[in-house]
Design a protein around this motif. Structure first.
Motif, PDB file in Angstrom:
ATOM      1  N   TRP A 105       0.835  -1.209   0.000  1.00  0.00           N
ATOM      2  CA  TRP A 105       0.000   0.000   0.000  1.00  0.00           C
ATOM      3  C   TRP A 105       0.868   1.257   0.000  1.00  0.00           C
ATOM      4  CZ3 TRP A 105      -0.522  -3.448   4.385  1.00  0.00           C
ATOM      5  CH2 TRP A 105       0.299  -3.101   5.469  1.00  0.00           C
ATOM      6  N   ARG A 106       0.215   2.351  -0.372  1.00  0.00           N
ATOM      7  CA  ARG A 106       0.820   3.685  -0.299  1.00  0.00           C
ATOM      8  C   ARG A 106      -0.226   4.624   0.258  1.00  0.00           C
ATOM      9  NH1 ARG A 106       1.312   5.891  -5.252  1.00  0.00           N
ATOM     10  NH2 ARG A 106       0.272   4.158  -6.294  1.00  0.00           N
ATOM     11  N   TRP A 109      -3.801   3.768  -1.340  1.00  0.00           N
ATOM     12  CA  TRP A 109      -3.687   3.163  -2.683  1.00  0.00           C
ATOM     13  C   TRP A 109      -3.075   1.772  -2.575  1.00  0.00           C
ATOM     14  CZ3 TRP A 109      -4.886   5.458  -7.509  1.00  0.00           C
ATOM     15  CH2 TRP A 109      -5.350   6.769  -7.434  1.00  0.00           C
ATOM     16  N   ASP A 121      -0.624  -0.911  -3.850  1.00  0.00           N
ATOM     17  CA  ASP A 121       0.638  -0.828  -4.585  1.00  0.00           C
ATOM     18  C   ASP A 121       0.848  -2.143  -5.343  1.00  0.00           C
ATOM     19  OD1 ASP A 121       3.209  -0.700  -5.490  1.00  0.00           O
ATOM     20  OD2 ASP A 121       4.058   0.110  -3.637  1.00  0.00           O
ATOM     21  N   SER A 161       2.928  -2.953  -7.482  1.00  0.00           N
ATOM     22  CA  SER A 161       4.305  -3.417  -7.673  1.00  0.00           C
ATOM     23  C   SER A 161       4.705  -4.389  -6.559  1.00  0.00           C
ATOM     24  CB  SER A 161       5.275  -2.231  -7.706  1.00  0.00           C
ATOM     25  OG  SER A 161       5.376  -1.646  -6.414  1.00  0.00           O
ATOM     26  N   ARG A 162       3.880  -4.443  -5.492  1.00  0.00           N
ATOM     27  CA  ARG A 162       4.157  -5.345  -4.369  1.00  0.00           C
ATOM     28  C   ARG A 162       3.208  -6.537  -4.359  1.00  0.00           C
ATOM     29  NH1 ARG A 162       6.999  -3.819   0.000  1.00  0.00           N
ATOM     30  NH2 ARG A 162       8.560  -2.411  -0.778  1.00  0.00           N
ATOM     31  N   THR A 210       6.389   5.163   2.297  1.00  0.00           N
ATOM     32  CA  THR A 210       5.003   4.760   2.027  1.00  0.00           C
ATOM     33  C   THR A 210       4.044   5.946   1.975  1.00  0.00           C
ATOM     34  OG1 THR A 210       4.808   4.359   4.383  1.00  0.00           O
ATOM     35  CG2 THR A 210       5.127   2.427   3.003  1.00  0.00           C
TER      36      THR A 210
END
Ligand SMILES: Cc1cc2nc3c(=O)[nH]c(=O)nc-3n(C[C@H](O)[C@H](O)[C@H](O)COP(=O)(O)O)c2cc1C
Length: 318
Positions: free
Chosen positions: A31-32, A43, A45, A47-48, A314
């Motif tokens: 998350w971000r 948000w 994430d 990419s993770r 983050t």
């Protein structure tokens, strides 16, 4: 800046930072947070995301739900409800939630459990968690529209077989092994390390094999009193996975506050065939989102705190 507004902004930022302690699949913290005036946006994430183990992003959204609930619980400790818009923008499905300060409410102490909550993979004691606390946990999950279904004694063998079967399928699958390799023994403030993993001994329900050298002593527990539970949702859509994550978090914090311990079991939902079999075990009603073992800890020492990314990695402002 006006004093009240500053306090409001600080509270939302503080809640987003506290959410860093939330549990996540393989400690991926997917998350971000974007702080935006008096609101924060959560948000996902991608990419993770664990592409082999979690191609649909179920466990990613469960993890985001846990982070969201940690933030809500933190705000409540300061005496405010949270104003949350879940998945507010269809054009941006990865915007998981908009989050801000809501009305004044009576402060509660659940946030104190955030630092004390850990995934405890050690066998628990002989004593079974009491019915009153299990009822409370069911009610907490219910507030998120999620059913916490305790697996009946006569179903535990079938459940254990499903967990073992899922584990075998994952061990034989290169995509799963790649995810495990990627998300273990990292030096980035994330991932699973051996410090929180116990050796795989004979257990009623086998713990996940992280292919790591176990750094945590299993202790003297037997798991005889351990309860196995499923978080079950009516639907099987992203919004249900998010709700299941919120329920997972609040149930876990509540049981921690009551002196119990737990660890999630998600292999059974990661392998589609096993997830279906589990659904049949439930009588074909509802969708299992994740399982959890809950018990009375034997050891006084808690498992070590696991690593986390830094707030600067983050959180962004504006
Ligand atoms: C959706 C989800 C699924 C998880 N699945 C498992 C699992 O199958 N086995 C396990 O041992 N831990 C599982 N965990 C626990 C994570 O590994 C753990 O939260 C993470 O490593 C951070 O450690 P902590 O919970 O002690 O802070 C899961 C956690 C989440 C949120």
């Amino acid at each position: 800046m006006n004093h009240d507004l500053r306090a409001e902004l600080d509270l939302v930022a503080e809640a987003s930072i506290a959410a860093l302690r939330a549990p996540s699949i393989l400690n991926s913290q997917p998350w971000r947070w974007r702080l935006n005036g008096d609101q924060a946006e959560l948000w996902a994430d991608r990419s993770r995301q664990l592409t082999g183990l979690d191609p649909d992003g179920r466990l990613l959204l469960l993890s985001c739900g846990a982070a969201l609930n940690h933030a809500v619980v933190t705000l409540r400790a300061a005496g405010y409800s949270a104003a949350v818009g879940r998945r507010p923008d269809p054009a941006h499905p990865d915007l998981v939630a908009r989050f801000g300060r809501g009305e004044c409410v009576a402060a509660d102490a659940l946030a104190e459990a955030i630092e004390r909550r850990h995934t405890d993979r050690r066998p628990f004691g002989d004593e079974r968690p009491g019915e009153a606390v299990l009822e409370e946990l069911r009610e907490v999950a219910g507030r998120h529209g999620v059913h916490l279904q305790i697996i009946r004694d006569e179903q535990v063998t079938a459940f254990a077989a499903a967990v073992a079967h899922a584990g075998e399928i994952e061990r034989d699958d290169a995509r799963f092994r790649t995810d495990l390799r990627t998300w273990t023994n990292r030096a980035h403030g994330d991932g699973v390390t051996g410090q929180s993993v116990v050796a795989t001994t004979r257990r009623t329900v086998a713990p996940r094999d992280f292919a790591l050298k176990a750094g945590l002593a299993a202790g003297t527990g037997t798991d005889r009193g351990t309860v196995y539970a499923l978080f079950v949702t009516d639907g099987d859509e992203p919004r249900d996975w998010l709700a299941a994550g919120e329920a997972l978090s609040e149930v876990w914090l509540t049981l921690t506050a009551r002196g119990l311990a737990a660890s999630p079991i998600s292999e059974v939902v990661e392998v589609p065939g096993v997830r279906l079999a589990l659904r049949r075990l439930l009588g074909g009603v509802g969708n299992p989102a994740v399982a959890m073992r809950i018990g009375v800890p034997v050891q006084e020492t808690r498992p070590p705190a696991t690593p986390r990314r830094s707030p600067s990695a983050t959180l962004t402002a504006g």
